[in-house]
Every structure is written in structure tokens, then in C-alpha cells.
Design a protein around this motif. Structure first.
Motif, PDB file in Angstrom:
ATOM      1  N   ASN A  46       0.836  -1.197   0.000  1.00  0.00           N
ATOM      2  CA  ASN A  46       0.000   0.000   0.000  1.00  0.00           C
ATOM      3  C   ASN A  46       0.873   1.250   0.000  1.00  0.00           C
ATOM      4  O   ASN A  46       2.086   1.180   0.197  1.00  0.00           O
ATOM      5  N   GLU A  47       0.236   2.394  -0.209  1.00  0.00           N
ATOM      6  CA  GLU A  47       0.978   3.644  -0.352  1.00  0.00           C
ATOM      7  C   GLU A  47       1.620   4.090   0.954  1.00  0.00           C
ATOM      8  O   GLU A  47       2.656   4.763   0.947  1.00  0.00           O
ATOM      9  N   SER A  48       1.039   3.731   2.098  1.00  0.00           N
ATOM     10  CA  SER A  48       1.628   4.116   3.382  1.00  0.00           C
ATOM     11  C   SER A  48       2.978   3.438   3.591  1.00  0.00           C
ATOM     12  O   SER A  48       3.953   4.077   4.015  1.00  0.00           O
TER      13      SER A  48
ATOM     14  N   THR B 131       5.473   4.922   1.176  1.00  0.00           N
ATOM     15  CA  THR B 131       5.888   6.252   1.619  1.00  0.00           C
ATOM     16  C   THR B 131       6.917   6.159   2.739  1.00  0.00           C
ATOM     17  O   THR B 131       7.869   6.957   2.792  1.00  0.00           O
ATOM     18  N   TYR B 132       6.752   5.192   3.623  1.00  0.00           N
ATOM     19  CA  TYR B 132       7.716   5.000   4.707  1.00  0.00           C
ATOM     20  C   TYR B 132       9.104   4.705   4.142  1.00  0.00           C
ATOM     21  O   TYR B 132      10.097   5.313   4.556  1.00  0.00           O
TER      22      TYR B 132
ATOM     23  N   SER C 237      10.672   7.714   2.498  1.00  0.00           N
ATOM     24  CA  SER C 237      11.151   8.715   3.454  1.00  0.00           C
ATOM     25  C   SER C 237      12.493   8.330   4.061  1.00  0.00           C
ATOM     26  O   SER C 237      13.154   9.170   4.686  1.00  0.00           O
TER      27      SER C 237
ATOM     28  N   ARG D  93      -1.727   1.605  -8.949  1.00  0.00           N
ATOM     29  CA  ARG D  93      -2.115   2.985  -9.274  1.00  0.00           C
ATOM     30  C   ARG D  93      -2.084   3.867  -8.028  1.00  0.00           C
ATOM     31  O   ARG D  93      -1.618   5.020  -8.074  1.00  0.00           O
ATOM     32  N   ALA D  94      -2.552   3.335  -6.914  1.00  0.00           N
ATOM     33  CA  ALA D  94      -2.588   4.117  -5.674  1.00  0.00           C
ATOM     34  C   ALA D  94      -1.177   4.425  -5.176  1.00  0.00           C
ATOM     35  O   ALA D  94      -0.884   5.552  -4.747  1.00  0.00           O
ATOM     36  N   ILE D  95      -0.288   3.440  -5.227  1.00  0.00           N
ATOM     37  CA  ILE D  95       1.080   3.637  -4.750  1.00  0.00           C
ATOM     38  C   ILE D  95       1.831   4.612  -5.651  1.00  0.00           C
ATOM     39  O   ILE D  95       2.503   5.539  -5.177  1.00  0.00           O
TER      40      ILE D  95
ATOM     41  N   GLY E 199       0.591   6.868  -7.572  1.00  0.00           N
ATOM     42  CA  GLY E 199       0.018   8.202  -7.452  1.00  0.00           C
ATOM     43  C   GLY E 199       0.457   8.928  -6.201  1.00  0.00           C
ATOM     44  O   GLY E 199       0.541  10.166  -6.181  1.00  0.00           O
ATOM     45  N   ALA E 200       0.750   8.169  -5.154  1.00  0.00           N
ATOM     46  CA  ALA E 200       1.160   8.778  -3.889  1.00  0.00           C
ATOM     47  C   ALA E 200       2.631   9.159  -3.868  1.00  0.00           C
ATOM     48  O   ALA E 200       3.053   9.948  -3.012  1.00  0.00           O
ATOM     49  N   LEU E 201       3.409   8.607  -4.786  1.00  0.00           N
ATOM     50  CA  LEU E 201       4.858   8.821  -4.774  1.00  0.00           C
ATOM     51  C   LEU E 201       5.362   9.254  -6.153  1.00  0.00           C
ATOM     52  O   LEU E 201       6.085   8.519  -6.824  1.00  0.00           O
TER      53      LEU E 201
END
Length: 306
Positions: A119-121, A124-125, A128, A146-148, A150-152
Motif C-alpha cells: 500500500n501507499e503508506s 511512503t515510509y 522517506s 495505481r494508488a502507490i 500516485g502517492a509517490l
């Protein structure tokens, strides 16, 4: 969209391994190449003498060289070897075992498809903490990809695009056990199956493939028909995993579709002539991974509705 060549997962003869990468350097339209033994540390000494020449040839051809870590570290010598790899600032490291993160700190690195990022969370970790490229696990559906992506937008999201999908890694060696050998005295019997050994169901149907301590799919992942959709989703690189076939020709087919020189259907038909193992793309459509979706439009409507 770029192309990445993943590491050779199988126990190929050292000269064959070397010559494979030499040809990739000279002929394949590949942007990045991951090199190194990532499956079993016992195999590493066989290719160690050829690594400098392979890296030099790849770099001289203009390809980005990435050093792959082991998927599973369980011995002190393996941890020491990975610490030495992490200390090499000449090339970026691809992390396949999370233990390596403590060795490289927040220095720029890549994350391999053997790390569970769903997942995107989670993505993102890792971003970072220095991850500049993330190759997602092969079992993710298009909606998650697509979600991942789009988030990064500042991270290169890579998708497993060709080859037997890596599914699991174990401390036990299946090849050794099958041949009634211990892992410590395996006699490197996995070299007898340079493309993996098919695992059959009780109905005598090929189901999985084993590669020493690794479990792979029997079917060969192929997303060549979905390249356009993946590009729209924000995927910036596709990973081709080496198999016992003409990988230069495989890379050229993918490149031609990316560049619009071939339509996917034409390239898919040509791909079938290069590698005789059945292809699969089910994971992308949230279906069983061993399936191949042909009614793409219908499958995409179903996946978007989920």
C-alpha cells in the motif's frame, strides 16, 4: 517508461552467467541491471571472479548498475557480506532483506520485489528513508499499483513485467531435500534446473517452480499487453527477470511496445515464440496469479469496480 533487468535467480554456470550479462551490455535495450546473488549465498563464490568484469562491461555500455542483496540473511557470514556490499558507494544497492536497511541508513537505495510493499503508506515510509526506486511485489493488482504510484510521484515505481514470479523464500533448500541431501551438503544440485524445477499437483499439472530455497510461479508473468495501462497508472519502469530464453529479444519486444513500434498483440505473439512456458497476468486483475486474462477491457472494468 524504462526497463530493468532483474538479477539471475537461478544457479547458472559461471561462464554462462558472465556471457549472459556481456550480451545484455552489448545488445539489450535495458536501462538498469541488478547483479549479484540474491537467492542463496552458497552460490555467490562461483560468480565472484566474474562480477568486476560484468559490472565494468554493463557500466561502460551506459547501463545503470544496481547491486542486489540477499533475500534472506540467516548466517553471520551472510550479514558480513551484505554489510560489505552496503559499504560500496560506487553503486546503488537494492534491498531485498529489510536487515540491510540498518546497514545503509538513509542513503539512496532501491527496494526489490521481495519486500512486501502492498500500500501507499508502506511505500511512503520506505521513500522517506531513502528509497528512490521501488519494485512492487508481483501479486499486486492494478488498483494498488495505481494508488502507490500516485502517492509517490518522485519515486520510480517499478512493476514485475516478465519472468517466473518470485513467491517465497525459505531457510530450507527444496532441491537438497528432494535429492535426499542436507542444505550444508547440497552438492549444488539446483544447477541441474537452470530455469527452475516444476512442482506438480496431485493431478499432475505444473503449479509452481522451485529454485533451491526459493519458490516461484510455474507460469511466466507477462504484462506486455498492459504496458499502456501501467504507464497511465504512473509506473516508470518494468522489470524483466532472466529466464532460459533469448532475453535480448524479450527486452527488444518490450521496448518496441513502450516506444509504440509494435502493438501489444503482435509483441505478445512473438513473446510466445521465445519462451514456451505459459504466460500469466492474473495478479494485475485481482484474479488467480496463474491465469491469463485475454478479455482485457472487461477485466479492467471489474478491477476498477473493486
Amino acid at each position: 517508461m524504462k526497463l530493468t533487468l532483474g538479477p539471475v535467480l537461478y544457479n547458472w554456470k559461471p561462464e554462462e552467467w558472465r556471457d549472459f550479462y556481456f550480451r545484455i551490455a552489448d545488445e539489450a535495450p535495458i536501462d538498469s541491471v541488478v547483479v549479484g546473488e540474491v537467492v542463496c549465498s552458497k552460490r555467490a563464490p562461483f560468480i565472484a571472479d566474474h562480477m568486476p568484469a560484468v559490472i565494468e562491461r554493463l557500466a561502460a555500455s551506459g547501463k545503470e548498475v544496481v547491486l542486489g542483496s540477499l533475500m534472506l540473511m540467516s548466517l553471520a557470514r551472510e550479514r558480513n557480506a551484505m554489510a560489505e556490499l552496503a559499504a560500496d558507494n560506487s553503486f546503488i544497492m537494492e534491498v531485498n532483506d529489510l536487515s540491510c536497511l540498518g546497514m545503509i541508513g538513509d542513503r539512496p537505495h532501491a527496494i526489490g520485489p521481495f519486500v512486501n510493499i502492498y500500500n501507499e503508506s508502506t511505500a511512503t515510509y520506505f521513500a522517506s528513508h531513502g528509497a528512490k526506486r521501488i519494485c512492487l511485489p508481483p501479486e499486486l493488482p492494478m488498483t494498488a499499483i495505481r494508488a502507490i504510484a500516485g502517492a509517490l510521484p518522485d519515486v520510480t515505481i517499478e512493476v514485475f513485467g516478465f519472468g517466473r514470479a518470485p513467491l517465497a523464500i525459505s531457510a530450507r533448500c527444496y532441491h537438497a531435500r528432494l535429492n535426499k541431501l542436507s542444505k550444508d551438503n547440497c552438492k549444488f544440485v539446483c544447477e541441474q534446473d537452470p530455469d527452475g524445477l516444476a512442482v506438480m499437483t496431485l493431478d499432475n499439472e505444473p503449479f509452481l517452480a522451485m529454485n533451491g530455497v526459493q519458490t516461484l510461479s510455474y507460469a511466466c508473468t507477462s504484462v506486455i499487453n498492459e504496458i499502456g495501462e501501467l504507464a497511465k497508472a504512473g509506473v516508470r519502469s518494468l522489470r524483466l527477470s532472466p529466464q532460459q530464453c533469448d532475453m535480448v529479444a524479450v527486452a527488444k519486444l518490450y521496448r518496441d511496445v513502450i516506444d509504440g513500434k509494435k502493438i501489444p498483440a503482435e509483441a505478445s505473439a512473438a513473446l510466445a515464440g521465445l519462451y514456451s512456458v505459459p504466460v500469466a497476468n492474473g495478479f494485475l486483475y485481482a484474479k488467480p496469479g496463474s491465469t491469463f486474462v485475454t478479455n482485457v477491457a472487461e477485466a479492467q472494468r471489474t478491477a476498477r469496480a473493486m
